[in-house]
Motif scaffolding. Sequence first.
Motif, short mmCIF file in Angstrom:
data_model
loop_
_atom_site.label_atom_id
_atom_site.label_comp_id
_atom_site.label_asym_id
_atom_site.label_seq_id
_atom_site.Cartn_x
_atom_site.Cartn_y
_atom_site.Cartn_z
N TYR A 1 0.82 -1.21 0.00
CA TYR A 1 0.00 0.00 0.00
C TYR A 1 0.86 1.27 0.00
O TYR A 1 0.59 2.21 -0.74
CB TYR A 1 -0.93 -0.03 1.21
N VAL A 2 1.91 1.28 0.81
CA VAL A 2 2.76 2.48 0.91
C VAL A 2 3.49 2.74 -0.40
O VAL A 2 3.52 3.88 -0.87
CB VAL A 2 3.76 2.34 2.08
N SER A 3 4.01 1.69 -1.02
CA SER A 3 4.69 1.91 -2.31
C SER A 3 3.68 2.32 -3.39
O SER A 3 4.01 3.08 -4.29
CB SER A 3 5.47 0.67 -2.73
N PHE A 4 2.45 1.80 -3.29
CA PHE A 4 1.39 2.23 -4.21
C PHE A 4 1.15 3.74 -4.06
O PHE A 4 1.05 4.46 -5.05
CB PHE A 4 0.10 1.46 -3.93
N LEU A 5 1.06 4.21 -2.80
CA LEU A 5 0.82 5.64 -2.58
C LEU A 5 1.97 6.49 -3.11
O LEU A 5 1.74 7.55 -3.70
CB LEU A 5 0.60 5.92 -1.09
N GLU A 6 3.20 6.02 -2.90
CA GLU A 6 4.36 6.76 -3.43
C GLU A 6 4.26 6.91 -4.94
O GLU A 6 4.44 8.01 -5.48
CB GLU A 6 5.65 6.04 -3.07
N GLY A 7 3.97 5.82 -5.62
CA GLY A 7 3.84 5.87 -7.08
C GLY A 7 2.67 6.72 -7.51
O GLY A 7 2.75 7.47 -8.49
N LEU A 8 1.56 6.62 -6.78
CA LEU A 8 0.37 7.41 -7.11
C LEU A 8 0.66 8.90 -6.99
O LEU A 8 0.35 9.68 -7.89
CB LEU A 8 -0.79 7.02 -6.19
N PHE A 9 1.28 9.30 -5.88
CA PHE A 9 1.59 10.73 -5.69
C PHE A 9 2.55 11.21 -6.77
O PHE A 9 2.41 12.31 -7.29
CB PHE A 9 2.19 10.98 -4.31
N GLU B 1 2.96 10.03 -9.85
CA GLU B 1 2.27 10.13 -11.14
C GLU B 1 1.29 11.31 -11.17
O GLU B 1 1.18 12.00 -12.18
CB GLU B 1 1.53 8.83 -11.45
N LEU B 2 0.59 11.52 -10.07
CA LEU B 2 -0.38 12.61 -10.03
C LEU B 2 0.31 13.98 -10.07
O LEU B 2 -0.23 14.93 -10.61
CB LEU B 2 -1.25 12.51 -8.78
N ALA B 3 1.51 14.06 -9.51
CA ALA B 3 2.22 15.34 -9.44
C ALA B 3 2.98 15.66 -10.73
O ALA B 3 3.48 16.78 -10.87
CB ALA B 3 3.18 15.35 -8.25
N GLN B 4 3.06 14.73 -11.66
CA GLN B 4 3.81 14.96 -12.89
C GLN B 4 3.29 16.17 -13.67
O GLN B 4 4.07 16.93 -14.22
CB GLN B 4 3.76 13.72 -13.80
N ASP C 1 6.04 23.16 -10.17
CA ASP C 1 6.95 22.87 -9.06
C ASP C 1 6.46 23.52 -7.76
O ASP C 1 6.64 22.96 -6.67
CB ASP C 1 8.36 23.33 -9.39
N VAL C 2 5.82 24.66 -7.85
CA VAL C 2 5.31 25.34 -6.65
C VAL C 2 4.21 24.49 -6.00
O VAL C 2 4.18 24.33 -4.77
CB VAL C 2 4.75 26.74 -7.03
N ASP C 3 3.36 23.91 -6.83
CA ASP C 3 2.29 23.07 -6.30
C ASP C 3 2.85 21.79 -5.68
O ASP C 3 2.39 21.35 -4.63
CB ASP C 3 1.29 22.72 -7.40
N VAL C 4 3.87 21.21 -6.30
CA VAL C 4 4.48 20.00 -5.76
C VAL C 4 5.14 20.31 -4.42
O VAL C 4 5.07 19.51 -3.48
CB VAL C 4 5.49 19.40 -6.76
N ARG C 5 5.75 21.48 -4.29
CA ARG C 5 6.34 21.87 -3.00
C ARG C 5 5.25 22.02 -1.93
O ARG C 5 5.46 21.69 -0.77
CB ARG C 5 7.12 23.17 -3.15
#
Length: 186
Positions: A107-115, A117-120, A124-128
Amino acid sequence: MTLAEKIAQRNAEAERKKQAILEKKALIPEEETEEEKFARRQREKNAIIESDLANAADLFSGVKVTDGVVGPASNLETMRPKTKDQFSEYTTELVALIQKHEKQGLYVSFLEGLFRELAQGCRDVDVRKFATTLTTLANEKQKAAKDALKTKKKGSSKPSLVAAKVNTVVDTKDYSNDYDEFDDFM
């Protein structure tokens, strides 16, 4: 509105459009060439097909077909949020769907990948901003964990008047803490 009512409404609308087309045909003069007649018929045929496809898309917009079984589409698939409240509701639905898998090992690695991909597609200001929000959340969780440990220590360290039991039985099968005779060799 039930499915049968929607179908009847779409059929009535399609009939009305076909009648309008037939009325237009009656007004067209007979002096057209064969090429003009063919082109006109093709345009009319394409218009009818497009209207039928549009009617079918409208009719089945709230229905999902899976493996030949027709059922209602999930709320997430039909949502098209535009306002802040609609996005809040969309977030609630999406979180509920994802948190069903919270107990899974990956689940945790899924969330890392999801975040990631969604932040792509974000700036950069929004990602920060996202990173700051996640850092704040991590700090709050860490502080709560420390507070929980402090309260456990305080509760268990109450002085008592009862003498503590001392284990006077020696374990004769545990040789890990015994004297090693080979340490004194030479």
